[in-house]
Design a protein around this motif. Structure first.
Motif, PDB file in Angstrom:
ATOM      1  N   ALA A  96      52.145 -35.486  97.642  1.00 30.14           N
ATOM      2  CA  ALA A  96      52.867 -34.246  97.910  1.00 30.14           C
ATOM      3  C   ALA A  96      51.950 -33.089  97.553  1.00 30.14           C
ATOM      4  O   ALA A  96      51.354 -33.074  96.475  1.00 30.14           O
ATOM      5  CB  ALA A  96      54.155 -34.185  97.088  1.00 30.14           C
ATOM      6  N   ILE A  97      51.808 -32.131  98.462  1.00 30.90           N
ATOM      7  CA  ILE A  97      50.849 -31.035  98.292  1.00 30.90           C
ATOM      8  C   ILE A  97      51.579 -29.701  98.325  1.00 30.90           C
ATOM      9  O   ILE A  97      52.292 -29.391  99.290  1.00 30.90           O
ATOM     10  CB  ILE A  97      49.783 -31.052  99.401  1.00 30.90           C
ATOM     11  CG1 ILE A  97      49.104 -32.418  99.475  1.00 30.90           C
ATOM     12  CG2 ILE A  97      48.757 -29.942  99.175  1.00 30.90           C
ATOM     13  CD1 ILE A  97      48.206 -32.583 100.687  1.00 30.90           C
ATOM     14  N   GLU A  98      51.388 -28.913  97.280  1.00 33.88           N
ATOM     15  CA  GLU A  98      51.868 -27.537  97.252  1.00 33.88           C
ATOM     16  C   GLU A  98      50.659 -26.620  97.356  1.00 33.88           C
ATOM     17  O   GLU A  98      49.651 -26.806  96.660  1.00 33.88           O
ATOM     18  CB  GLU A  98      52.649 -27.253  95.973  1.00 33.88           C
ATOM     19  CG  GLU A  98      53.140 -25.824  95.819  1.00 33.88           C
ATOM     20  CD  GLU A  98      54.154 -25.393  96.865  1.00 33.88           C
ATOM     21  OE1 GLU A  98      54.394 -24.176  96.990  1.00 33.88           O
ATOM     22  OE2 GLU A  98      54.719 -26.266  97.563  1.00 33.88           O
ATOM     23  N   VAL A  99      50.738 -25.606  98.222  1.00 32.67           N
ATOM     24  CA  VAL A  99      49.596 -24.746  98.535  1.00 32.67           C
ATOM     25  C   VAL A  99      49.720 -23.425  97.786  1.00 32.67           C
ATOM     26  O   VAL A  99      50.801 -22.824  97.713  1.00 32.67           O
ATOM     27  CB  VAL A  99      49.525 -24.471 100.051  1.00 32.67           C
ATOM     28  CG1 VAL A  99      48.342 -23.569 100.382  1.00 32.67           C
ATOM     29  CG2 VAL A  99      49.427 -25.788 100.822  1.00 32.67           C
ATOM     30  N   ASP A 160      58.327 -40.001  92.239  1.00 38.67           N
ATOM     31  CA  ASP A 160      57.341 -41.101  92.226  1.00 38.67           C
ATOM     32  C   ASP A 160      56.220 -40.914  93.239  1.00 38.67           C
ATOM     33  O   ASP A 160      55.456 -41.850  93.495  1.00 38.67           O
ATOM     34  CB  ASP A 160      58.022 -42.452  92.461  1.00 38.67           C
ATOM     35  CG  ASP A 160      59.071 -42.777  91.407  1.00 38.67           C
ATOM     36  OD1 ASP A 160      58.846 -42.409  90.239  1.00 38.67           O
ATOM     37  OD2 ASP A 160      60.095 -43.375  91.758  1.00 38.67           O
ATOM     38  N   VAL A 161      56.098 -39.725  93.814  1.00 35.68           N
ATOM     39  CA  VAL A 161      54.985 -39.405  94.706  1.00 35.68           C
ATOM     40  C   VAL A 161      54.000 -38.515  93.940  1.00 35.68           C
ATOM     41  O   VAL A 161      54.399 -37.505  93.356  1.00 35.68           O
ATOM     42  CB  VAL A 161      55.475 -38.667  95.973  1.00 35.68           C
ATOM     43  CG1 VAL A 161      54.292 -38.199  96.825  1.00 35.68           C
ATOM     44  CG2 VAL A 161      56.383 -39.568  96.789  1.00 35.68           C
ATOM     45  N   PRO A 162      52.714 -38.863  93.889  1.00 33.13           N
ATOM     46  CA  PRO A 162      51.733 -38.021  93.181  1.00 33.13           C
ATOM     47  C   PRO A 162      51.741 -36.588  93.717  1.00 33.13           C
ATOM     48  O   PRO A 162      51.761 -36.375  94.931  1.00 33.13           O
ATOM     49  CB  PRO A 162      50.398 -38.715  93.457  1.00 33.13           C
ATOM     50  CG  PRO A 162      50.766 -40.138  93.739  1.00 33.13           C
ATOM     51  CD  PRO A 162      52.082 -40.082  94.439  1.00 33.13           C
ATOM     52  N   PHE A 163      51.708 -35.627  92.792  1.00 33.82           N
ATOM     53  CA  PHE A 163      51.810 -34.216  93.140  1.00 33.82           C
ATOM     54  C   PHE A 163      50.447 -33.544  92.996  1.00 33.82           C
ATOM     55  O   PHE A 163      49.780 -33.669  91.963  1.00 33.82           O
ATOM     56  CB  PHE A 163      52.828 -33.530  92.228  1.00 33.82           C
ATOM     57  CG  PHE A 163      52.908 -32.038  92.399  1.00 33.82           C
ATOM     58  CD1 PHE A 163      53.419 -31.480  93.564  1.00 33.82           C
ATOM     59  CD2 PHE A 163      52.480 -31.184  91.386  1.00 33.82           C
ATOM     60  CE1 PHE A 163      53.496 -30.105  93.725  1.00 33.82           C
ATOM     61  CE2 PHE A 163      52.559 -29.811  91.541  1.00 33.82           C
ATOM     62  CZ  PHE A 163      53.063 -29.268  92.708  1.00 33.82           C
ATOM     63  N   VAL A 164      50.039 -32.824  94.042  1.00 32.54           N
ATOM     64  CA  VAL A 164      48.735 -32.150  94.088  1.00 32.54           C
ATOM     65  C   VAL A 164      48.949 -30.679  94.414  1.00 32.54           C
ATOM     66  O   VAL A 164      49.817 -30.329  95.224  1.00 32.54           O
ATOM     67  CB  VAL A 164      47.834 -32.798  95.159  1.00 32.54           C
ATOM     68  CG1 VAL A 164      46.625 -31.923  95.477  1.00 32.54           C
ATOM     69  CG2 VAL A 164      47.381 -34.179  94.703  1.00 32.54           C
ATOM     70  N   ILE A 165      48.170 -29.826  93.772  1.00 29.12           N
ATOM     71  CA  ILE A 165      48.146 -28.409  94.131  1.00 29.12           C
ATOM     72  C   ILE A 165      46.858 -28.127  94.886  1.00 29.12           C
ATOM     73  O   ILE A 165      45.764 -28.434  94.408  1.00 29.12           O
ATOM     74  CB  ILE A 165      48.238 -27.497  92.896  1.00 29.12           C
ATOM     75  CG1 ILE A 165      49.547 -27.751  92.140  1.00 29.12           C
ATOM     76  CG2 ILE A 165      48.150 -26.024  93.306  1.00 29.12           C
ATOM     77  CD1 ILE A 165      49.668 -26.964  90.843  1.00 29.12           C
ATOM     78  N   ALA A 166      46.989 -27.579  96.081  1.00 29.99           N
ATOM     79  CA  ALA A 166      45.832 -27.137  96.865  1.00 29.99           C
ATOM     80  C   ALA A 166      45.649 -25.654  96.627  1.00 29.99           C
ATOM     81  O   ALA A 166      46.584 -24.872  96.803  1.00 29.99           O
ATOM     82  CB  ALA A 166      46.052 -27.410  98.345  1.00 29.99           C
TER      83      ALA A 166
END
Length: 377
Positions: A96-99, A160-166
């Motif tokens: 999961a990506i938050e920008v 349970d989904v890895p969280f990433v910040i872009a």
């Protein structure tokens, strides 16, 4: 049906000056066409993208659109059925990506129209100021809670989904000149010091970093180690996913005006195992052969958090270099091969086709120091 990002939906007085610059004139013909093509498949879940793109959110929305283009380019199908996080990838390697972006101080805008290179004595202070902006952008997302009091990683559709910040760099006119090493130092709290032994072999010594200081303020280093980042699986960083990238890729696709030439100059990864400095590069856009032309993976770097509650597989975001911490405490950068720029600037030359191309070639050779001595003056 192609949707037009450049059909005005905000009054001119509210339109961002870069949006106004891009929507008019031949210089950005390629960017306009490619952006509209990408936006055709982009699901605007909260119906605010175009308005933000044309106003104060221009740079952030360009970055988001470029990330979408990267995901599609890699054969991934981002789920945009929820407003947040921005992109969710399902399947064997979910993410999961938050920008977000680094931004100028409230009420101010970077002088994007005129680029003034940093002097050597200014680089260290500028890098430290960048780290503060980076930290602010990341912590803003880590501390955000929605109306129900949920953090991004607590939302039911990405549990349970890895969280990433872009994060994209846009806080001032030199933002795109900051390199991944500054990001790495802040995230892992350590700095690699490079030197050569008597035989010329590159050696690397690792030094810990406790704090970063800028403008009389200090913030702790090693964000990944801090409790507030326990649910942050990684950081996806770019200093390249700008309007200029759309213009370059669009030009290579043949979308540009014949009377506009682009010259890209900058620094890139040096494959020499004993290199301690990046190598300079320069080319006229359109000269790179098929198979080596720019794509939306260029300029992206993934930093993995080894202390995260949910670990991220680097295969979740393919085609880009990633950084991880080895068991012995050293940082490892793995690259998929190919060309990996650290920083770049695009020079836009308008004129007749022959004259514009000739001037672009001149700028390339001048940057690389390949002109006859008399012409270097």
């Amino acid at each position: 049906m192609t949707r037009d990002l450049f059909a005005p939906v905000v009054p001119d007085k509210q339109a961002h000056h870069l949006f106004q610059q891009v929507r008019a004139g031949a210089a950005h013909t390629a960017a306009r066409r490619l952006m509209n093509e990408v936006f055709t498949d982009f699901h605007d879940v909260d119906k605010s993208f175009v308005r933000e793109f044309q106003s104060a959110g221009f740079s952030a929305r360009v970055f988001e659109l470029a990330l979408f283009a990267y995901l599609r380019e890699q054969g991934l199908s981002p789920d945009r059925s929820h407003a947040a996080p921005d992109f969710v990838i399902r399947g064997e390697n979910p993410v999961a990506i938050e920008v977000t972006t680094t931004n100028p101080a409230q009420g101010r805008e970077p002088d994007d129209l005129e680029f003034s290179p940093l002097r050597p004595e200014e680089i260290y202070d500028a890098d430290q100021a960048f780290v503060f902006q980076l930290g602010k952008a990341l912590r803003r997302k880590l501390t955000h809670r929605d109306a129900a009091g949920c953090a991004y990683w607590e939302k039911s559709h990405i549990r349970d989904v890895p969280f990433v910040i872009a994060v994209g760099a846009f806080h001032n006119q030199n933002a795109q000149m900051h390199v991944m090493s500054s990001v790495s130092e802040y995230l892992y709290g350590q700095r690699d010091v490079l030197s050569h032994d008597d035989s010329g072999k590159l050696t690397i010594a690792t030094h810990g970093i406790e704090m970063h200081e800028s403008g009389g303020k200090a913030i702790p280093s090693g964000l990944f180690r801090l409790p507030e980042a326990a649910n942050l699986a990684g950081v996806l960083f770019s200093n390249a996913h700008t309007m200029a990238m759309f213009n370059r890729i669009g030009t290579e696709l043949g979308y540009g005006s014949e009377d506009v030439a682009l010259c890209r100059i900058g620094t890139a990864y040096d494959p020499d195992p004993n290199a301690s400095m990046p190598q300079n590069f320069g080319y006229v856009v359109g000269d790179r052969p098929p198979g080596q032309q720019e794509n939306f993976a260029e300029g992206l770097y993934l930093f993995l958090n080894p202390w995260a509650n949910q670990k991220l597989s680097p295969q979740a975001l393919p085609g880009i270099p990633f950084v991880d911490l080895l068991d012995d405490g050293r940082l490892m950068t793995m690259s998929p091969g190919g060309f990996h720029p650290f920083t770049s600037k695009t020079l836009t030359i308008e004129g007749s086709r022959a004259n514009a191309y000739q001037m672009a070639r001149y700028q390339q050779l001048k940057y690389l120091g390949q002109l006859p001595n008399a012409d270097q003056e």
